[in-house]
Design an enzyme around this catalytic site. Structure first.
Site, short mmCIF file in Angstrom:
data_model
loop_
_atom_site.label_atom_id
_atom_site.label_comp_id
_atom_site.label_asym_id
_atom_site.label_seq_id
_atom_site.Cartn_x
_atom_site.Cartn_y
_atom_site.Cartn_z
N GLU A 128 -14.44 8.04 4.24
CA GLU A 128 -13.59 8.98 3.41
C GLU A 128 -14.43 9.30 2.30
O GLU A 128 -15.09 8.74 1.46
CB GLU A 128 -12.56 8.00 3.09
CG GLU A 128 -11.36 8.61 2.21
CD GLU A 128 -10.10 7.74 2.05
OE1 GLU A 128 -10.19 6.51 2.07
OE2 GLU A 128 -9.30 8.38 1.46
N MET A 270 -13.02 -0.09 1.41
CA MET A 270 -12.54 0.97 2.41
C MET A 270 -11.80 0.51 3.38
O MET A 270 -12.39 -0.55 3.89
CB MET A 270 -13.80 1.81 2.71
CG MET A 270 -13.47 2.90 3.87
SD MET A 270 -12.50 4.18 2.94
CE MET A 270 -11.25 4.84 4.29
N ASN A 272 -10.99 1.01 6.59
CA ASN A 272 -11.12 1.20 8.11
C ASN A 272 -10.33 0.64 8.86
O ASN A 272 -10.61 -0.69 8.83
CB ASN A 272 -12.59 1.27 8.37
CG ASN A 272 -13.60 1.94 7.35
OD1 ASN A 272 -13.60 3.05 7.26
ND2 ASN A 272 -14.59 1.00 6.68
N GLU A 305 -6.49 -2.95 0.43
CA GLU A 305 -7.22 -2.33 1.81
C GLU A 305 -6.10 -3.01 2.94
O GLU A 305 -6.05 -2.08 3.79
CB GLU A 305 -8.50 -2.93 1.73
CG GLU A 305 -9.59 -2.35 0.72
CD GLU A 305 -9.33 -0.91 0.15
OE1 GLU A 305 -9.05 -0.19 1.03
OE2 GLU A 305 -9.50 -0.91 -1.04
N HIS A 308 -3.09 -1.03 3.57
CA HIS A 308 -3.34 0.47 3.92
C HIS A 308 -3.34 0.64 5.39
O HIS A 308 -2.96 1.61 5.97
CB HIS A 308 -4.76 1.10 3.65
CG HIS A 308 -5.01 1.72 2.33
ND1 HIS A 308 -4.29 2.74 1.89
CD2 HIS A 308 -5.98 1.70 1.31
CE1 HIS A 308 -4.64 3.15 0.96
NE2 HIS A 308 -5.56 2.68 0.28
N GLU A 327 -2.48 6.29 -1.39
CA GLU A 327 -3.19 5.73 -2.48
C GLU A 327 -1.87 5.26 -3.40
O GLU A 327 -2.00 4.09 -3.92
CB GLU A 327 -4.05 6.52 -3.16
CG GLU A 327 -5.12 6.64 -2.04
CD GLU A 327 -6.02 5.42 -1.59
OE1 GLU A 327 -5.48 4.31 -2.14
OE2 GLU A 327 -7.02 5.66 -0.56
N1 B3K Z 1 -9.46 4.83 0.30
C1 B3K Z 1 -10.71 4.26 -0.26
C2 B3K Z 1 -11.21 5.22 -1.25
C3 B3K Z 1 -12.18 6.32 -0.57
C4 B3K Z 1 -12.91 7.01 -1.82
C5 B3K Z 1 -13.73 8.13 -1.33
N2 B3K Z 1 -14.57 8.80 -2.54
C6 B3K Z 1 -10.42 3.17 -0.87
C7 B3K Z 1 -9.10 2.89 -1.31
O1 B3K Z 1 -8.34 3.52 -1.96
O2 B3K Z 1 -8.64 1.86 -0.67
ZN ZN Z 2 -6.45 2.91 -1.37
#
Ligand code: B3K
Ligand code: ZN
Length: 884
Positions: A128, A270, A272, A305, A308, A327
């Protein structure tokens, strides 16, 4: 600056230009043959046409193409063109086809930490926002969702662990000491959620049974030796999994949930799918290495995380303008969770403090943008406090407006409608509107309009009738590209207090007296509105507004007397804290003005009285008291001035700290004695609160003219009970002229030189020191053998901490602070452009500085802008800073 015209000006991407992807990818099969300098990636993409075009364009960056075929037939070179961006264009492709490419990449050469890179000899990915294109050719955008299967092959001794997203699907031995593992992810996902981790890591394991009885194997992968520092992260993970089930009915959806920790990482963590990758900072914690703040950070980020998985992964963003869809919502969820886990009121005000420290300045500066931006040059520049924290406040307000039950229904509806889709913010607001039956069309302005709304209160009271009129006005200052603003719907949670502080019944004109509540939420939707309350007797009530900080706005119009009253008497802890902060801010501003007119600052009686009252009740709620004893930051005070005076603000704040420490020395000493913890270190809210209050007391004692603060700090440092106490003590010494200072710093360095996260703290303490020689010290530290430009944590711990956390020194009139930051940005940009673009921000604040300072800041920005080959991210930040 307008859109790109010359080759040297990076292009601006606009939200209104969105078009659906020309081709979709149903399945992705990846094969990695890992090698530090020559990793080979074979990709088989099942593609299908989704529009008119017969020419396929794929994103790519720094990839060496070795071969390409369609449906098994090698593509002749004349059909494959390289794009200037590094991507690929293939002419005349069929409606549906299998594209196979083979590329070579060098993880070792990847210092940007985006794509596939090496850290301490192990392989990690970060995709990302646009890192997947640095791994293979692909339509690298979030609205292309595919099912992935991934095979990783590597040398077995170097990489015993081979991980990717989804569930394990086999593995085995290969000749020449190599082995392989296969992973299959049943859930379609965008490429930004792809992850691969491989190397010599060890797993800390646990398990979680979901409420429907599914057994999930949990593992946290760390470097050998760090296994004993994963307990808190694991506990936080299990607590998050349970909370998402009870609060939202959301269960985890794979057989395994893996986390891998890495010490070279551009941000916190992150999400993932099934394989979160974390900065070690947000995983590793032992009482002797991590502070209470670190423990709290771990709980929050692990939860974030994990959450998410549903808000971001199962339902994702159509394009990056929608970033706050995942976010803002996920920050809201993690804050709500942290409030549940600890003291809700204290967590709330700590989050508000952070919002105002980071987001308000952003919203008032050259990079101000709506929660849903309209354009960007480099998307990585938009992972901001506005998208995250203000985005979270917007979700919170929505919940306040429609109520928790409708909000929960709205979440269910949002997920039921959009599971496995890539959607826009309208999908979320639409679900909330449909679930509640409340029209949210006006509310959507919060997503579109930048700038912090300012609410001004005035009131009148008619003793004869007992009628009280509360008049509220709102306006939002202009921001770049948005000269005029519309009113936004602002929920104002409020109460009215009688002269003794008792809550009064809130009966609006025309309402039934019997049902008058003691707290209600007014909706301020227009530029100006009056709210008339009846039946309030003969004594003028005092308004308690924005309880719990019900909207992310600035509130004006309350006098010192009212603020002092609320600080002492209101039932809402947020309003009590906030009123004390506003009181202190007003007094500090007055003292700054007086100082500029030649008057030395002396502690105002009213402020001393507020502190006395807090100290009197301190033991009742130590965590709250610790927050209430912190004076507003220098930046916060500067934010209230049209032209800041960092020197004067610093001087005033330091003088107040010294005088408060002196005035209350015996009380602080008593607290420092009585709150000493004999038992084992615990991280429950109570224990954290006690340590926070005790260390706040020590900090004031360290400033005081009287008392034994420095001696106490020396003892506390030497006792080494836990990192929270050690660091608080060391900080007192580092800010002082104490002869023990140098020895303490040296001892700390010697003890922790092998632990990068602790060493980061050593750098930061010196960078934010209040001593006048700090700038020179920071310049020297940048040449220290342990300083490393390639490690983002280290850069943030020194350069970021100094420029964003030490305004008095950063803004030194010599301009040396600015020069230092510019030099660091110039050195870092070619190494890691994302981090360079992040740390440059403080230079953009020139508009609110005196003309002499502003001129040097601009000159430094110009110097950066002139750099040949400047990254587009740094270009965007610097050019917008200069243009504002
Ligand atoms: N989604 C990632 C952040 C990615 C940043 C890229 N420059 C972490 C988070 O917000 O959970
Ligand atoms: Zn996030």
């Amino acid at each position: 600056m307008t859109a790109s015209t010359t080759a040297s000006t990076p292009a601006t991407i606009r939200r209104e230009d969105y078009t659906p992807p020309a081709f979709l990818v149903d399945t992705v099969e990846l094969h990695f043959a890992l090698h530090p300098t020559a990793t080979r990636v074979r990709a088989r993409l099942a593609m299908r046409r989704n529009g008119e075009s017969h020419d396929l364009e794929l994103d790519g960056e720094e990839l060496m193409l070795l071969s390409a075929s369609i449906d098994g037939v090698a593509l002749p070179s004349y059909r494959v063109a390289s794009l200037p961006s590094g991507g690929l264009r293939i002419e005349g492709v069929p409606d549906s086809f299998m594209l196979e490419t083979l590329v070579e990449i060098s993880p070792e050469a990847n210092s940007e930490l985006s794509g596939l890179y090496l850290s301490g000899g192990n392989y990690f990915t970060q995709c990302e926002a646009e890192g997947f294109r640095r791994i293979t050719f692909f339509p690298d955008r979030p609205d292309v969702m595919s099912r992935y299967s991934v095979t990783i092959e590597a040398e077995k001794t170097a990489c015993p662990v081979l991980l990717s997203n989804g569930n394990p699907a086999g593995g085995g031995e290969l000749p020449d000491g190599r082995h392989w593992a296969k992973w299959e992810d049943p859930h379609p996902k965008p490429s930004y959620l792809f992850a691969l981790v491989a190397g010599d890591l060890v797993a800390v394991r646990d398990s979680f049974t979901t409420r429907s009885g599914r057994e999930v194997a949990l593992a946290i992968y760390v470097r050998q030796g760090d296994e004993d520092a994963c307990g808190h992260a694991m506990d936080s993970l299990k607590a998050s999994m349970a909370w998402d089930e009870t609060e939202y009915g959301l269960e985890y959806d794979l057989d395994v949930f893996n986390i891998a920790a890495v010490s070279d990482f551009n941000m916190g963590a992150m999400e993932n799918k099934g394989l979160n990758v974390f900065n070690t900072k947000y995983i590793l914690a032992r009482p002797d290495t991590a502070t209470d703040a670190d423990y709290e950070g771990i709980e929050t980020v692990v939860a974030h995380e994990y959450f998410h998985n549903w808000t971001g992964n199962r339902v994702t963003c159509r394009d990056w303008f929608q970033l706050s869809l995942k976010e803002g919502l996920t920050v809201f969820r993690d804050q709500h969770f942290s409030e549940f886990m600890g003291s809700a009121a204290v967590k709330r005000l700590a989050n508000v403090r952070r919002l105002r420290a980071a987001q308000f300045p952003e919203d008032a500066g050259p990079m101000a943008h709506p929660v849903r931006p309209d354009s960007y040059v480099e998307i990585n520049n938009f992972y901001t406090a506005t998208v995250y924290q203000k985005g979270s406040e917007v979700v919170r307000m929505m919940r306040e407006l429609i109520g928790p039950a409708s909000f929960r229904k709205g979440m269910d509806l949002y997920i039921a409608r959009h599971d496995n889709q890539a959607v826009t913010i309208e999908a979320f607001v639409g679900a909330m509107q449909d679930a509640s039956g409340i029209d949210l069309s006006r509310f959507a302005r919060w997503y579109a309009q930048a700038g912090t709304p300012e609410v001004t209160v005035s009131d009148s009271f008619d003793e004869a009738t007992g009628r009280y009129t509360l008049s509220l006005t709102q306006s939002t200052p202009p921001t770049p590209g948005q000269p005029t603003k519309q009113p936004v719907p602002i929920p104002v949670a409020m109460g009215l207090l009688g002269p003794d502080g008792a809550a009064l019944p809130l009966r609006l004109s025309g309402e039934n007296a019997a049902e008058a509540p003691e707290e209600r939420v007014l909706l301020l939707e227009e530029a100006k509105q009056d709210f008339v309350f009846e039946g309030l007797g003969t004594q003028r009530p005092v308004p308690s507004l924005l309880r719990g900080y019900s909207a992310p706005v600035k509130l004006h119009g309350l006098g010192l007397e009212t603020l002092g009253f609320l600080a002492a008497k209101d039932s809402d802890p947020f309003v009590r804290w906030e009123s004390a902060q506003q009181y202190a801010t007003a007094e500090m501003l007055r003292l700054v003005a007086a100082y500029r007119a030649g008057q030395e600052p002396t502690l105002p009686d009213g402020l001393a009285g507020i502190f006395a009252a807090v100290l009197e009740r301190a033991e009742q709620d130590p965590a709250f008291a610790a927050e209430a004893l912190a004076l507003p930051s220098e930046d916060f005070v500067a934010g209230q001035m049209r032209i800041a005076d960092p020197e004067a603000i610093h001087l005033v704040r330091q003088a107040l700290r010294r005088q408060l420490g002196t005035r209350f020395a015996s009380r602080f000493a008593a607290l420092h004695d009585s709150l000493a913890d004999a038992g084992p270190y615990r991280t429950d809210g109570d224990s954290i609160g006690r340590r926070a209050l005790r260390n706040a007391a020590l900090t004031y004692l360290g400033r005081a003219d009287a008392g034994d603060g420095l001696a106490r700090a020396r003892v506390q440092f030497a006792a080494g009970a836990n990192m929270t106490d050690v660091l608080a003590a060391l900080r007192v010494l580092v800010d002082s002229e104490d002869p023990a200072r140098e020895d303490a710093l040296a001892a700390f360095h010697a003890s922790w030189r092998a632990d990068p996260l602790v060493l980061d703290k050593w750098f930061t303490l010196q960078a934010v020191s209040t001593r006048p020689d700090t700038l020179a010290a920071v310049q020297a530290l940048a040449k220290h053998p342990d300083f490393d430009l390639r490690n983002p944590n280290r850069v943030r711990s020194l350069v970021g901490a100094f420029a964003a956390g030490n305004p008095a020194q950063f803004h030194a009139t010599s301009g040396e602070g600015y020069r230092f930051l510019a030099e660091m940005v110039i050195a870092l940009d070619p190494v890691n452009a994302q981090v360079a673009a992040r740390i440059v921000s403080p230079l953009g604040d020139w508009k609110r500085q005196s003309p002499d300072r502003a001129a040097i800041m601009r000159a430094e920005l110009e110097r950066i802008l002139a750099l040949p080959g400047l990254s587009k991210g740094t270009f965007e930040k610097v050019s917008k800073s200069l243009a504002a």
